[in-house]
Design a protein around this motif. Structure first.
Motif, short mmCIF file in Angstrom:
data_model
loop_
_atom_site.label_atom_id
_atom_site.label_comp_id
_atom_site.label_asym_id
_atom_site.label_seq_id
_atom_site.Cartn_x
_atom_site.Cartn_y
_atom_site.Cartn_z
N ALA A 143 0.73 -1.10 -0.06
CA ALA A 143 0.04 -0.15 0.07
C ALA A 143 0.96 1.04 -0.07
N LYS A 144 2.11 1.15 0.52
CA LYS A 144 2.83 2.33 0.72
C LYS A 144 3.31 2.91 -0.59
N PHE A 145 3.40 2.05 -1.64
CA PHE A 145 3.72 2.46 -3.08
C PHE A 145 2.49 2.75 -4.03
N LEU A 149 1.33 5.21 -8.42
CA LEU A 149 0.46 5.09 -9.47
C LEU A 149 -0.21 6.53 -9.92
N ALA A 150 -0.61 7.16 -9.09
CA ALA A 150 -1.07 8.57 -9.17
C ALA A 150 0.08 9.62 -9.70
N ASN A 173 8.38 19.36 -7.03
CA ASN A 173 8.26 18.74 -5.57
C ASN A 173 7.63 17.39 -5.92
N ASN A 174 6.38 17.33 -6.97
CA ASN A 174 6.16 16.24 -7.27
C ASN A 174 7.29 15.11 -8.07
N LYS A 175 8.12 15.83 -8.56
CA LYS A 175 8.88 14.86 -9.45
C LYS A 175 9.98 14.20 -8.24
N MET A 180 11.70 9.28 -5.59
CA MET A 180 12.04 8.80 -4.22
C MET A 180 11.15 7.51 -4.11
N LEU A 181 9.76 7.54 -4.47
CA LEU A 181 8.83 6.25 -4.26
C LEU A 181 9.23 5.39 -5.21
#
Length: 217
Positions: A143-145, A149-150, A173-175, A180-181
């Motif tokens: 779930a933490k990943f 997807l978004a 910031n989203n980049k 990282m994710l």
């Protein structure tokens, strides 16, 4: 995290609310892209529903699971050594060889070369195709990943075509969050793979404890 929540997060990233059918189609497209990037540990399954019969020969088809994508390893009966894959076009060459198998991807069938003196169960470990997402279901990943997807959906929606472009079109910031994710998800999978072979250089495909002429390995 339900897909509906992932889509809501996606909408916040692009500051828009596209058509709901489009969003779900995009979510499934991106899910398939991410799952196709590598042989993730969470995509491995075992099928043990097929049997190698005494009457079978190298032309006897064994239907692959309906969610089959690609093989990982095949064991037969109680033998400790995995069967070796051969190219489809070399089936005549290996038709009488032991511990060999081939796959006809067009017909989605697996075939064993050689013969057996007794019925044996086939244990096929394979990468599987996950079900399409609905708003009430979740990706099969941890779930933490799920938010990855978004982020990926947002980048594709904004015009990205490959992994570098995905990072490029996202807000700074989203980049950072996306990179990282994604790295964390790959690192987690790498640790799972290393753990599965006890952090050894060996792939663990042979059970040396049952092998002949081996002492205290």
């Amino acid at each position: 995290m339900l897909t509906s929540a992932i889509i809501t997060f996606f909408e916040s990233l692009i500051d828009d609310s596209p058509d709901s059918d489009y969003e779900l189609t995009l979510a499934n497209h991106v899910k398939d892209v991410i799952e196709g990037e590598r042989d993730w540990e969470f995509l491995k399954k075992i099928d043990a529903t097929k049997t190698w019969a005494v009457s079978d020969d190298y032309t006897t088809a064994h239907a692959l699971p309906t969610d089959f994508v690609e093989p990982v390893v095949l064991y037969v009966g109680t033998e400790y050594q995995p069967y070796m894959p051969i190219p489809f076009e070399q089936r005549q060459l290996y038709k009488d060889s032991s511990r060999r198998y081939y796959i006809d991807y067009q017909s989605k069938n697996l075939y064993l070369c050689g013969s057996t003196s007794e019925a044996k169960t086939l244990y096929l470990c394979y990468i599987y195709q996950t079900d399409d997402l609905t708003t009430a279901t979740s990706p099969v990943w941890l779930a933490k990943f799920h938010k990855l997807l978004a982020f990926y959906m947002a980048a594709v929606h904004l015009g990205a075509v490959d992994s570098d472009d995905i990072a490029r079109v996202l807000a700074p910031n989203n980049k950072i969050e996306y990179l990282m994710l994604r790295k964390n998800m790959i690192d987690h999978d790498a640790r799972c793979k290393a753990h599965s072979i006890n952090y050894s250089a060996s792939d663990g495909s042979i059970d040396y404890s049952n092998a002949p002429n081996v002492v205290d390995l």
